[in-house]
Motif scaffolding. Sequence first.
Motif, PDB file in Angstrom:
ATOM      1  N   LEU A  21      44.979  33.918  39.201  1.00 22.21           N
ATOM      2  CA  LEU A  21      46.176  33.204  39.646  1.00 22.21           C
ATOM      3  C   LEU A  21      46.051  31.704  39.371  1.00 22.21           C
ATOM      4  O   LEU A  21      47.019  31.067  38.938  1.00 22.21           O
ATOM      5  N   VAL A  22      44.868  31.154  39.579  1.00 23.30           N
ATOM      6  CA  VAL A  22      44.643  29.733  39.274  1.00 23.30           C
ATOM      7  C   VAL A  22      44.901  29.484  37.791  1.00 23.30           C
ATOM      8  O   VAL A  22      45.597  28.542  37.416  1.00 23.30           O
ATOM      9  N   HIS A  23      44.370  30.351  36.941  1.00 20.81           N
ATOM     10  CA  HIS A  23      44.556  30.163  35.497  1.00 20.81           C
ATOM     11  C   HIS A  23      45.986  30.471  35.061  1.00 20.81           C
ATOM     12  O   HIS A  23      46.473  29.862  34.107  1.00 20.81           O
ATOM     13  N   TRP A  24      46.649  31.386  35.721  1.00 15.97           N
ATOM     14  CA  TRP A  24      48.042  31.704  35.369  1.00 15.97           C
ATOM     15  C   TRP A  24      48.959  30.521  35.694  1.00 15.97           C
ATOM     16  O   TRP A  24      49.794  30.137  34.889  1.00 15.97           O
ATOM     17  N   CYS A  25      48.780  29.936  36.868  1.00 18.05           N
ATOM     18  CA  CYS A  25      49.683  28.867  37.329  1.00 18.05           C
ATOM     19  C   CYS A  25      49.288  27.483  36.831  1.00 18.05           C
ATOM     20  O   CYS A  25      50.162  26.648  36.588  1.00 18.05           O
ATOM     21  N   CYS A  26      47.991  27.220  36.718  1.00 20.22           N
ATOM     22  CA  CYS A  26      47.520  25.849  36.434  1.00 20.22           C
ATOM     23  C   CYS A  26      46.372  25.875  35.435  1.00 20.22           C
ATOM     24  O   CYS A  26      45.295  25.344  35.720  1.00 20.22           O
ATOM     25  N   ILE A  27      46.569  26.474  34.273  1.00 11.84           N
ATOM     26  CA  ILE A  27      45.450  26.654  33.347  1.00 11.84           C
ATOM     27  C   ILE A  27      44.825  25.328  32.936  1.00 11.84           C
ATOM     28  O   ILE A  27      43.607  25.208  32.854  1.00 11.84           O
ATOM     29  N   TYR A  28      45.631  24.302  32.692  1.00 13.88           N
ATOM     30  CA  TYR A  28      45.079  23.011  32.276  1.00 13.88           C
ATOM     31  C   TYR A  28      44.243  22.395  33.396  1.00 13.88           C
ATOM     32  O   TYR A  28      43.154  21.873  33.154  1.00 13.88           O
ATOM     33  N   CYS A  29      44.749  22.447  34.620  1.00  6.92           N
ATOM     34  CA  CYS A  29      43.997  21.914  35.760  1.00  6.92           C
ATOM     35  C   CYS A  29      42.704  22.697  35.969  1.00  6.92           C
ATOM     36  O   CYS A  29      41.654  22.114  36.268  1.00  6.92           O
ATOM     37  N   ALA A  30      42.767  24.020  35.812  1.00  5.67           N
ATOM     38  CA  ALA A  30      41.588  24.860  36.000  1.00  5.67           C
ATOM     39  C   ALA A  30      40.527  24.536  34.953  1.00  5.67           C
ATOM     40  O   ALA A  30      39.339  24.407  35.286  1.00  5.67           O
ATOM     41  N   LEU A  31      40.935  24.390  33.695  1.00  6.40           N
ATOM     42  CA  LEU A  31      39.973  24.073  32.640  1.00  6.40           C
ATOM     43  C   LEU A  31      39.322  22.719  32.885  1.00  6.40           C
ATOM     44  O   LEU A  31      38.114  22.551  32.710  1.00  6.40           O
ATOM     45  N   CYS A  32      40.123  21.740  33.295  1.00  3.00           N
ATOM     46  CA  CYS A  32      39.575  20.410  33.599  1.00  3.00           C
ATOM     47  C   CYS A  32      38.608  20.468  34.774  1.00  3.00           C
ATOM     48  O   CYS A  32      37.543  19.834  34.751  1.00  3.00           O
ATOM     49  N   GLN A  33      38.962  21.221  35.821  1.00  2.48           N
ATOM     50  CA  GLN A  33      38.083  21.326  36.989  1.00  2.48           C
ATOM     51  C   GLN A  33      36.755  21.978  36.600  1.00  2.48           C
ATOM     52  O   GLN A  33      35.686  21.536  37.034  1.00  2.48           O
ATOM     53  N   GLU A  34      36.802  23.015  35.793  1.00  4.87           N
ATOM     54  CA  GLU A  34      35.585  23.697  35.367  1.00  4.87           C
ATOM     55  C   GLU A  34      34.723  22.776  34.514  1.00  4.87           C
ATOM     56  O   GLU A  34      33.497  22.750  34.651  1.00  4.87           O
ATOM     57  N   TYR A  35      35.343  21.992  33.653  1.00  4.14           N
ATOM     58  CA  TYR A  35      34.626  21.018  32.831  1.00  4.14           C
ATOM     59  C   TYR A  35      33.921  19.994  33.723  1.00  4.14           C
ATOM     60  O   TYR A  35      32.740  19.704  33.532  1.00  4.14           O
ATOM     61  N   ARG A  36      34.652  19.470  34.712  1.00  2.52           N
ATOM     62  CA  ARG A  36      34.059  18.491  35.633  1.00  2.52           C
ATOM     63  C   ARG A  36      32.922  19.118  36.435  1.00  2.52           C
ATOM     64  O   ARG A  36      31.896  18.470  36.689  1.00  2.52           O
ATOM     65  N   GLU A  37      33.077  20.363  36.841  1.00  3.41           N
ATOM     66  CA  GLU A  37      32.021  21.047  37.609  1.00  3.41           C
ATOM     67  C   GLU A  37      30.748  21.146  36.776  1.00  3.41           C
ATOM     68  O   GLU A  37      29.655  20.896  37.272  1.00  3.41           O
TER      69      GLU A  37
END
Length: 171
Positions: free
Chosen positions: A120-136
């Motif tokens: 659901l995170v990737h469906w709704c906010c894929i760009y935000c999710a990818l950025c968050q994972e990169y920062r993590e």
Amino acid sequence: MNPNNAGGYDQKSPPPPMMQMPMPTVQCPPPAGAVPGQWTTGLCGCFEDPSNCIITCCCPCITFGQNAEIIDRGGTSCVVGGLIYYLLAHVGVACLYTCSYRTKLRGLHSLQEDPCADCLVHWCCIYCALCQEYRELKNCGFDPSIGWVANAEKMNKGAATMPPMTQGMGR
């Protein structure tokens, strides 16, 4: 060396073995003040790393490929991960593939499924999710932009520079 051999080594001798990079096991210590098991940055904290935010907005396949290479410890190259993302994005199902990497990242670093299910995170906010994972990954000491091999070399160098354990002087 045989001068008639253009390969550079005697054909009777096997070629030198490829150096395999040992895969370090890295447990991500939470930064000072962070709560163990929680993400070090929020889902909407994209502007904490403005350059990654811009790259992800313009070409998310790059960020995904970089993340995938680190999460898979070199098992998926940045190029292959990015290409798969690119192809799946054109048919509108990239999130079905990318969410599995969020799940892997959470498992590797014992993170909560937050703020909701990974898909659901990737469906709704894929760009935000990818950025968050990169920062993590960055907050765990990785630099996704340099790839797995360079990160492994950096970690192995850090381990090699530790002083050797010495025993007391014998009589």
